[in-house]
Scaffold this motif. Structure first.
Motif, PDB file in Angstrom:
ATOM      1  N   ARG A   1       0.983  -1.125   0.189  1.00 28.69           N
ATOM      2  CA  ARG A   1      -0.017   0.034  -0.009  1.00 28.69           C
ATOM      3  C   ARG A   1       1.297   1.186   0.174  1.00 28.69           C
ATOM      4  NH1 ARG A   1      -5.614   1.365   2.417  1.00 28.69           N
ATOM      5  NH2 ARG A   1      -5.952  -0.702   2.230  1.00 28.69           N
TER       6      ARG A   1
ATOM      7  N   TYR B   1       5.986   3.139  -0.301  1.00 27.24           N
ATOM      8  CA  TYR B   1       5.363   1.860  -0.388  1.00 27.24           C
ATOM      9  C   TYR B   1       5.727   0.835   0.827  1.00 27.24           C
ATOM     10  CZ  TYR B   1       2.710   2.431  -4.801  1.00 27.24           C
ATOM     11  OH  TYR B   1       1.826   2.950  -5.718  1.00 27.24           O
TER      12      TYR B   1
ATOM     13  N   GLU C   1       1.335  -4.393   3.268  1.00 23.20           N
ATOM     14  CA  GLU C   1      -0.012  -3.921   3.828  1.00 23.20           C
ATOM     15  C   GLU C   1      -0.312  -4.516   5.140  1.00 23.20           C
ATOM     16  OE1 GLU C   1      -3.793  -2.813   3.659  1.00 23.20           O
ATOM     17  OE2 GLU C   1      -2.635  -2.905   1.720  1.00 23.20           O
TER      18      GLU C   1
ATOM     19  N   VAL D   1       1.238  -1.484   7.688  1.00 21.14           N
ATOM     20  CA  VAL D   1       0.515  -0.083   7.459  1.00 21.14           C
ATOM     21  C   VAL D   1       0.193   0.422   8.911  1.00 21.14           C
ATOM     22  CG1 VAL D   1      -1.084   1.168   6.445  1.00 21.14           C
ATOM     23  CG2 VAL D   1      -0.345  -0.247   5.382  1.00 21.14           C
TER      24      VAL D   1
ATOM     25  N   SER E   1      -3.371   5.703   1.225  1.00 16.03           N
ATOM     26  CA  SER E   1      -3.741   5.186  -0.029  1.00 16.03           C
ATOM     27  C   SER E   1      -5.222   4.518  -0.039  1.00 16.03           C
ATOM     28  CB  SER E   1      -2.817   4.569  -1.243  1.00 16.03           C
ATOM     29  OG  SER E   1      -3.691   4.296  -2.128  1.00 16.03           O
TER      30      SER E   1
ATOM     31  N   ARG F   1      -6.423   2.995  -2.703  1.00 13.58           N
ATOM     32  CA  ARG F   1      -6.416   2.054  -3.854  1.00 13.58           C
ATOM     33  C   ARG F   1      -7.110   0.739  -3.442  1.00 13.58           C
ATOM     34  NH1 ARG F   1      -4.068   2.289  -9.019  1.00 13.58           N
ATOM     35  NH2 ARG F   1      -5.326   0.078  -9.912  1.00 13.58           N
ATOM     36  N   PRO F   2      -6.553  -0.150  -2.513  1.00 16.53           N
ATOM     37  CA  PRO F   2      -6.980  -1.567  -2.372  1.00 16.53           C
ATOM     38  C   PRO F   2      -8.099  -1.560  -1.749  1.00 16.53           C
ATOM     39  CG  PRO F   2      -4.652  -0.946  -1.447  1.00 16.53           C
ATOM     40  CD  PRO F   2      -5.349   0.324  -1.521  1.00 16.53           C
TER      41      PRO F   2
END
Length: 100
Positions: free
Chosen positions: A9, A43, A46, A49, A68, A70-71
């Motif tokens: 992520r 980056y 996951e 995080v 982010s 996004r996922p």
């Protein structure tokens, strides 16, 4: 030996100045550095995080952190068409035309 894709992520770290970019390299992969915005795109895995964001917020040179989404976004729009996105606009145009 099998290869597994690691879920990653992006997090966006806003810094007070860019002198500390090298310190962020130990947390993950630095992909982009914006000198104008004092922003670093980092980056990380996951599963790390939450822990890393908590640790990064303790540093004085970190101003703000954005994670982010996004996922978490569902990329499948199923049966939705382009017309669905313009329905509100069409309603507004028809109301204006009725008034004239």
């Amino acid at each position: 030996m099998t290869f597994e894709i690691q879920a990653r992520r992006a997090i966006y770290v806003y810094l007070r100045n860019l002198k500390n970019v090298n310190q962020l390299k130990k947390f993950g992969q630095v992909l982009y550095v914006s000198e104008a915005m004092n922003l670093v795109e980092l980056y990380i895995n996951e599963d790390q995080v939450e822990a890393l964001v908590k640790k990064l917020r303790q540093y004085r040179f970190v101003k703000h952190i954005k994670i982010s989404p996004r996922p978490d976004i569902d990329p499948d729009l199923e049966n939705k068409h382009d017309d669905v996105f313009f329905e509100d606009y069409d309603d507004e145009v028809s109301k204006v035309e009725e008034q004239n």
